[in-house]
Design a protein around this motif. Structure first.
Motif, PDB file in Angstrom:
ATOM      1  N   PHE A   1       0.853  -1.181   0.000  1.00 29.48           N
ATOM      2  CA  PHE A   1       0.000   0.000   0.000  1.00 29.48           C
ATOM      3  C   PHE A   1       0.893   1.235   0.000  1.00 29.48           C
ATOM      4  CE2 PHE A   1      -3.023  -3.011   2.151  1.00 29.48           C
ATOM      5  CZ  PHE A   1      -3.937  -3.047   1.098  1.00 29.48           C
ATOM      6  N   ARG A   2       0.580   2.153  -0.883  1.00 27.04           N
ATOM      7  CA  ARG A   2       1.365   3.376  -1.025  1.00 27.04           C
ATOM      8  C   ARG A   2       0.598   4.551  -0.430  1.00 27.04           C
ATOM      9  NH1 ARG A   2       2.408   3.859  -7.234  1.00 27.04           N
ATOM     10  NH2 ARG A   2       3.749   5.578  -6.589  1.00 27.04           N
ATOM     11  N   ILE A   3       1.220   5.238   0.516  1.00 24.59           N
ATOM     12  CA  ILE A   3       0.607   6.402   1.149  1.00 24.59           C
ATOM     13  C   ILE A   3       1.487   7.613   0.854  1.00 24.59           C
ATOM     14  CG2 ILE A   3      -0.035   7.444   3.352  1.00 24.59           C
ATOM     15  CD1 ILE A   3      -0.713   4.667   4.369  1.00 24.59           C
ATOM     16  N   LYS A   4       1.005   8.484  -0.005  1.00 20.32           N
ATOM     17  CA  LYS A   4       1.724   9.693  -0.408  1.00 20.32           C
ATOM     18  C   LYS A   4       0.697  10.810  -0.582  1.00 20.32           C
ATOM     19  CE  LYS A   4       4.463   6.127  -1.864  1.00 20.32           C
ATOM     20  NZ  LYS A   4       5.195   6.052  -3.116  1.00 20.32           N
ATOM     21  N   PRO A   5       0.152  11.334   0.518  1.00 20.38           N
ATOM     22  CA  PRO A   5      -0.962  12.283   0.445  1.00 20.38           C
ATOM     23  C   PRO A   5      -0.511  13.695   0.098  1.00 20.38           C
ATOM     24  CG  PRO A   5      -0.288  11.984   2.709  1.00 20.38           C
ATOM     25  CD  PRO A   5       0.561  11.054   1.884  1.00 20.38           C
ATOM     26  N   PRO A   6      -1.452  14.599  -0.171  1.00 19.71           N
ATOM     27  CA  PRO A   6      -1.091  16.015  -0.216  1.00 19.71           C
ATOM     28  C   PRO A   6      -0.378  16.388   1.082  1.00 19.71           C
ATOM     29  CG  PRO A   6      -3.353  15.708  -0.974  1.00 19.71           C
ATOM     30  CD  PRO A   6      -2.904  14.387  -0.420  1.00 19.71           C
ATOM     31  N   MET A   7       0.611  17.249   0.995  1.00 19.34           N
ATOM     32  CA  MET A   7       1.460  17.524   2.152  1.00 19.34           C
ATOM     33  C   MET A   7       0.774  18.404   3.203  1.00 19.34           C
ATOM     34  SD  MET A   7       5.284  17.827   0.485  1.00 19.34           S
ATOM     35  CE  MET A   7       4.922  19.228  -0.574  1.00 19.34           C
ATOM     36  N   CYS A   8      -0.480  18.765   2.974  1.00 18.83           N
ATOM     37  CA  CYS A   8      -1.238  19.556   3.940  1.00 18.83           C
ATOM     38  C   CYS A   8      -2.002  18.687   4.930  1.00 18.83           C
ATOM     39  CB  CYS A   8      -2.217  20.479   3.207  1.00 18.83           C
ATOM     40  SG  CYS A   8      -3.369  19.599   2.109  1.00 18.83           S
ATOM     41  N   ILE A   9      -1.870  17.385   4.846  1.00 20.66           N
ATOM     42  CA  ILE A   9      -2.578  16.460   5.729  1.00 20.66           C
ATOM     43  C   ILE A   9      -2.219  16.745   7.193  1.00 20.66           C
ATOM     44  CG2 ILE A   9      -0.793  14.700   5.643  1.00 20.66           C
ATOM     45  CD1 ILE A   9      -2.958  12.582   5.601  1.00 20.66           C
ATOM     46  N   THR A  10      -3.153  16.470   8.116  1.00 21.36           N
ATOM     47  CA  THR A  10      -2.953  16.759   9.530  1.00 21.36           C
ATOM     48  C   THR A  10      -2.850  15.478  10.347  1.00 21.36           C
ATOM     49  OG1 THR A  10      -5.310  16.779  10.103  1.00 21.36           O
ATOM     50  CG2 THR A  10      -4.361  18.831   9.231  1.00 21.36           C
ATOM     51  N   LYS A  11      -2.412  15.605  11.600  1.00 24.39           N
ATOM     52  CA  LYS A  11      -2.353  14.447  12.493  1.00 24.39           C
ATOM     53  C   LYS A  11      -3.749  13.903  12.776  1.00 24.39           C
ATOM     54  CE  LYS A  11       2.047  15.499  14.751  1.00 24.39           C
ATOM     55  NZ  LYS A  11       2.745  15.791  16.032  1.00 24.39           N
ATOM     56  N   ARG A  12      -4.746  14.775  12.786  1.00 29.63           N
ATOM     57  CA  ARG A  12      -6.119  14.323  12.983  1.00 29.63           C
ATOM     58  C   ARG A  12      -6.558  13.444  11.810  1.00 29.63           C
ATOM     59  NH1 ARG A  12     -11.217  18.272  14.632  1.00 29.63           N
ATOM     60  NH2 ARG A  12     -12.686  16.596  15.146  1.00 29.63           N
ATOM     61  N   ASP A  13      -6.147  13.834  10.610  1.00 28.93           N
ATOM     62  CA  ASP A  13      -6.430  13.003   9.435  1.00 28.93           C
ATOM     63  C   ASP A  13      -5.742  11.648   9.568  1.00 28.93           C
ATOM     64  OD1 ASP A  13      -7.788  15.198   8.288  1.00 28.93           O
ATOM     65  OD2 ASP A  13      -5.953  15.896   7.284  1.00 28.93           O
ATOM     66  N   VAL A  14      -4.509  11.671  10.066  1.00 23.02           N
ATOM     67  CA  VAL A  14      -3.752  10.425  10.241  1.00 23.02           C
ATOM     68  C   VAL A  14      -4.467   9.500  11.214  1.00 23.02           C
ATOM     69  CG1 VAL A  14      -1.627   9.440  11.183  1.00 23.02           C
ATOM     70  CG2 VAL A  14      -1.518  11.384   9.612  1.00 23.02           C
ATOM     71  N   ASP A  15      -4.958  10.052  12.312  1.00 23.67           N
ATOM     72  CA  ASP A  15      -5.672   9.227  13.293  1.00 23.67           C
ATOM     73  C   ASP A  15      -6.862   8.524  12.646  1.00 23.67           C
ATOM     74  OD1 ASP A  15      -3.941   9.915  15.332  1.00 23.67           O
ATOM     75  OD2 ASP A  15      -5.196  11.575  16.041  1.00 23.67           O
ATOM     76  N   PHE A  16      -7.592   9.267  11.822  1.00 16.72           N
ATOM     77  CA  PHE A  16      -8.734   8.687  11.118  1.00 16.72           C
ATOM     78  C   PHE A  16      -8.275   7.596  10.162  1.00 16.72           C
ATOM     79  CE2 PHE A  16     -11.280   9.014   7.110  1.00 16.72           C
ATOM     80  CZ  PHE A  16     -12.404   8.347   7.571  1.00 16.72           C
ATOM     81  N   ALA A  17      -7.252   7.886   9.361  1.00 17.28           N
ATOM     82  CA  ALA A  17      -6.774   6.922   8.365  1.00 17.28           C
ATOM     83  C   ALA A  17      -6.241   5.653   9.015  1.00 17.28           C
ATOM     84  CB  ALA A  17      -5.682   7.573   7.507  1.00 17.28           C
ATOM     85  N   VAL A  18      -5.487   5.797  10.100  1.00 23.80           N
ATOM     86  CA  VAL A  18      -4.927   4.626  10.775  1.00 23.80           C
ATOM     87  C   VAL A  18      -6.041   3.777  11.378  1.00 23.80           C
ATOM     88  CG1 VAL A  18      -3.493   3.876  12.718  1.00 23.80           C
ATOM     89  CG2 VAL A  18      -2.683   5.683  11.203  1.00 23.80           C
ATOM     90  N   GLU A  19      -7.059   4.416  11.934  1.00 18.70           N
ATOM     91  CA  GLU A  19      -8.172   3.666  12.502  1.00 18.70           C
ATOM     92  C   GLU A  19      -8.952   2.931  11.406  1.00 18.70           C
ATOM     93  OE1 GLU A  19     -10.436   1.758  15.037  1.00 18.70           O
ATOM     94  OE2 GLU A  19      -8.743   3.006  15.630  1.00 18.70           O
ATOM     95  N   VAL A  20      -9.118   3.568  10.253  1.00 15.30           N
ATOM     96  CA  VAL A  20      -9.771   2.910   9.117  1.00 15.30           C
ATOM     97  C   VAL A  20      -8.961   1.697   8.669  1.00 15.30           C
ATOM     98  CG1 VAL A  20     -10.245   3.174   6.642  1.00 15.30           C
ATOM     99  CG2 VAL A  20     -11.096   4.875   8.269  1.00 15.30           C
ATOM    100  N   PHE A  21      -7.645   1.881   8.539  1.00 15.33           N
ATOM    101  CA  PHE A  21      -6.789   0.771   8.115  1.00 15.33           C
ATOM    102  C   PHE A  21      -6.826  -0.353   9.154  1.00 15.33           C
ATOM    103  CE2 PHE A  21      -2.415  -1.013   7.272  1.00 15.33           C
ATOM    104  CZ  PHE A  21      -2.748  -1.566   6.041  1.00 15.33           C
TER     105      PHE A  21
END
Length: 522
Positions: A488-508
């Motif tokens: 899995f490749r994770i290369k998001p727009p560089m404006c992503i936040t830690k809150r977004d990361v928390d959501f993404a990690v929980e989804v994964f």
């Protein structure tokens, strides 16, 4: 309470029922869902098929109402009028309608967290206002003249871009795509050295043109026609999947689970891979070569990192044979690795030629080759021309991207948020046997999936595909890569936040747990 703060509503639809990021014309649907709760939600044909307790971060952006062809008509056009080699993601391809920073919206108004950024291309955010305004202003002034005339944009941009490079890399040739840039870099290396052979690493992707396909070393991109004469590949120094690797090899907050007995400052894996590199030089190419090309971190192959100091020693060996060193920064450039603006800087080297694309224009089609005055002059012996390269629109977009990276602090954000995400994902690696490796630097991250950590056999494509689909259904878009499409490749727009990361990690995490549950029923 679940995503969006509503009863039983989760994933992409949480954006609608929370009253934020809601499409015009859907207020009645949102109100209805509030009244009827989860029973009504389950009755909607467009519901998420996977439930998660992860809460999608809020977003105040309101997308426009979709008023184009219906989905079925778009599918038919795709089948009849668009080249079949241009494949789509997912069993039911997404019909995307609008973007805002790290968010994408489909034709029905669903919101998705974009962790792939148009294949590592949207660097500062979808429709970033600074880039949008600058481009709109230039659209009303001058679109195109070609570079046979002088115009402000190309000169201002060339000065701004090259100021970010160390000496003597101060000359730029602007093109339109990464393949075109790498094609030109090969041509320059051969012209300047008067040698022909170029070496690349296995697993590398450097373009799809007949010239660059010789450098690209991934079977899915290879066609059964002659290409890339004079190109030789050498062993990839992959410290996870390769024959050598340990627990201190790579420049990343997360190391492999493989163990080693290397003393501090030493790396036996690097030494072994350098011996393989020397073997290629001694057996597969002439005594003099034109060059060597490598990505600082392999992109399409799944964020593969090399042992520290490997590139530094490889560059020295190439230069001893009269060759030039080319850094393919199409995916790693513009601050994505966090600690440095350019990927080659993380290896402590200065290349002779650097190729740029993707994030350079935040989605605007442009690319560049940056090199020395001496090497660039080799191309001036005869006419070499590019109609669209460096056109006013591209240069204005590129300059606005550089401004946005600086003003928004996106390189630092890549380092901080990327490190946070890597460490959070490493926790899932430690929890799930099928997560073989988590690697990367900044916001260039790979998650390699395996049947088990001991064998490191790639997880079957069908199983990886279901995890991928589940993430999409819960509102997170990620890429795929690797020789077996196992990463899995994770290369998001560089404006992503830690809150977004928390959501993404929980989804994964939820998608992985779903996989475990499915496997237990077989």
């Amino acid at each position: 309470m679940t995503a969006g703060g509503q009863h039983g509503v989760s994933g992409p639809l949480a954006a609608h029922v929370s009253g934020r990021c809601r499409c015009p014309g859907r207020a009645d649907m949102a109100g209805r869902l509030r009244r009827l709760g989860s029973v009504a939600f389950r009755q909607q044909k467009w519901k998420s098929s996977v439930s998660t307790q992860a809460k999608m971060p809020p977003c105040d952006f309101v997308p426009e109402k979709y008023e184009f062809y219906p989905y079925e008509r778009m599918q038919k056009i795709r089948e009849q009028n668009i080249a079949p080699s241009l494949r789509t993601y997912y069993k039911k391809p997404l019909l995307l309608h609008q973007g805002h920073m790290q968010w994408l919206f489909d034709h029905e108004g669903r919101r998705y967290l974009d962790l792939f950024a148009g294949i590592v291309t949207v660097s500062v955010g979808h429709c970033h206002p600074k880039v949008t305004m600058a481009t709109q202003k230039q659209l009303a002034r001058l679109w195109h003249t070609t570079n046979i005339y002088m115009y402000p944009a190309i000169h201002e941009y060339a000065e701004k871009l090259t100021s970010l490079f160390p000496d003597p890399l101060k000359v730029v040739y602007l093109t339109n795509s990464g393949s075109e840039a790498n094609d030109l870099a090969m041509f320059m290396a051969r012209l300047h050295t008067r040698n022909f052979d170029i070496i690349s690493l296995r697993g590398g992707y450097h373009g799809g043109s007949p010239y660059t396909l010789g450098l690209t070393s991934l079977t899915p991109y290879k066609h059964g026609v002659a290409n890339g004469f004079g190109c030789t590949t050498t062993m990839l120094p992959d410290v996870f999947r390769g024959p050598w690797g340990g627990s201190h090899c790579r420049d990343s907050p997360v190391q492999t689970v493989r163990k080693c007995s290397c003393a501090e400052g030493a790396c036996l894996a690097k030494d072994q891979y350098i011996e393989q590199f020397k073997d290629t030089l001694n057996t597969s190419v002439p005594k003099t070569v034109a060059g060597f090309i490598a990505e600082p971190i392999q992109g399409v192959n799944g964020a593969v990192q090399y042992p520290r100091n490997f590139l530094k020693e490889a560059y020295q060996l190439i230069r001893e044979r009269g060759g030039l060193c080319i850094s393919d920064e199409v995916q790693t450039g513009f601050g994505r690795t966090g600690s440095h603006f350019w990927g080659f800087q993380t290896h402590g080297v200065v290349p002779d030629i650097v190729t740029l694309a993707k994030g350079i224009g935040n989605g605007f089609p442009m690319a560049a080759v940056v090199t020395t005055k001496e090497i660039a002059s080799s191309l001036a012996q005869n006419l070499h021309f590019n109609t669209f390269g460096g056109n006013p629109l591209a240069c204005v977009a590129g300059a606005a991207v550089l401004d946005a990276i600086e003003e928004d602090g996106l390189q630092k954000n890549s380092e901080d948020v990327g490190t946070y995400m890597l460490l959070e994902l490493a926790k899932l690696r430690d929890k799930f046997e099928i997560v073989g490796d988590v690697r990367g630097k900044g916001l260039m991250i790979g998650i390699e999936m395996v049947t088990d950590k001991e064998s490191r056999r790639p997880l079957p494509a069908e199983e990886i595909g279901q995890i991928w689909e589940d993430c999409k259904d819960m509102g997170v878009l990620i890429g795929r890569g690797g020789l077996y499409s196992q990463t899995f490749r994770i290369k998001p727009p560089m404006c992503i936040t830690k809150r977004d990361v928390d959501f993404a990690v929980e989804v994964f995490h939820t998608a992985l747990q779903k996989h475990v549950e499915r496997a237990a029923t077989k």
